[in-house]
Design an enzyme around this catalytic site. Sequence first.
Site, PDB file in Angstrom:
ATOM      1  CB  SER A 145      25.713  27.841 -48.700  1.00  0.00           C
ATOM      2  OG  SER A 145      24.527  27.441 -47.693  1.00  0.00           O
TER       3      SER A 145
ATOM      4  CE1 TYR B 247      27.411  31.400 -44.478  1.00  0.00           C
ATOM      5  CE2 TYR B 247      25.218  30.588 -45.083  1.00  0.00           C
ATOM      6  CZ  TYR B 247      26.790  30.168 -44.977  1.00  0.00           C
ATOM      7  OH  TYR B 247      27.363  29.183 -45.121  1.00  0.00           O
TER       8      TYR B 247
END
Length: 290
Positions: free
Chosen positions: A181, A194
Site C-alpha cells: 500500500s 495496517y
Amino acid sequence: MPNESRPMTDTIEMIHEDALPGEENKLQPQPEFMPRYPGSGRLAGKVAIVTGADSGIGRAVAILFAREGADVAIAYLCEHQDAAKTQQLVEKEGVRSLVFAGDLGDRAVCDDLIERAIGAFGRLDILVNNAGEQHPDKNIEDITEEQLKRTFQTNIFSMFHMVQAAMPHLKEGASIINCTSVTMYKGSKELLDYSSTKGAITAFTRSLSENLIEKGIRVNAVAPGPIWTPLNPFGGATKEKLEHFGESTPMGRPGQPNEVAPSFLFLACDDASYMSGQVLHPNGGMVVGS
C-alpha cells in the site's frame, strides 16, 4: 466447471464491529471492476489464485486474469454473494473457476485452498496475495491486542502461509504478487497497524524475491493508493473521510479497481520477465520511494 466452497466456521468471530470485510454489492457508487480492453491471451493456459477476490482490487484482478486466459481460484473470507458475482464474471470470460471461503490467517486453511486448486486445475502458475483488512484508530492506545494480532494475521501471516503451501507446486516461470500500500511509503496516522503490515509486506516481497530468484520464481508487489473498494467504507472510515476520499492525490480523486488490476497483470505475465523484487505504484500520481 469446478465450483466448490469451503463452509465457514466461526464467521462471527472474524467479523469486527466495523463490519469487515464488507459487501461490495451494498457499496454506492459501485466500483469499476471490469477490464477496459479485450484480452490478448497473455495468461492462456495459466492457473492463478487470487485472495480477497470477492470484491475490490481482488475481483478486478480475477476478472482481468480470466479475460487474459487464466483459470482462477477465487479465495475470500465470507462474503458469499460478492464471491458468486466474481465467479460469474470470471466464467463469463470462458475459463474455469473455483470459489473458496476461509480465513487465510490459518495455515491449515491455506493448505486446503492450495490442495483444492491443484485438484481442480492440476497446476499453479500465479499467486496473488491480496486479502487484507484495516481498522482506523486515532490513538495508538485504542488499538487492542486482539485487533493488532488480527490485522497482522490477515495481512502478512496469510502471505507466509500461502507461499509455504504453494511452493511445492510453483515451477520455474511462476509469479507471486503481493498487495502492499501507499501507506507503507507515506505512513497513515490513523492506520498504524495496517501501515505496519504493509511495510512488512514490502520487506517480505523483496526478501522472498532474493530467496526464490534462483528457482526462476519472480516475486513482486503492487502498492495502490486510495482505491474505491469496500475496505474503507466498511473498515471504519468516518463519513468525513469518505466524502473527501482520494482528493489528496495529485489526480484529485480515488482510483478504481480496474485501474489497479493491470499492474498485477503486467507482473504476472511474461512482459515482466526481467522484474523481481519490485513494487508498482498505481496511486493517482503520488511520488513515493520505490
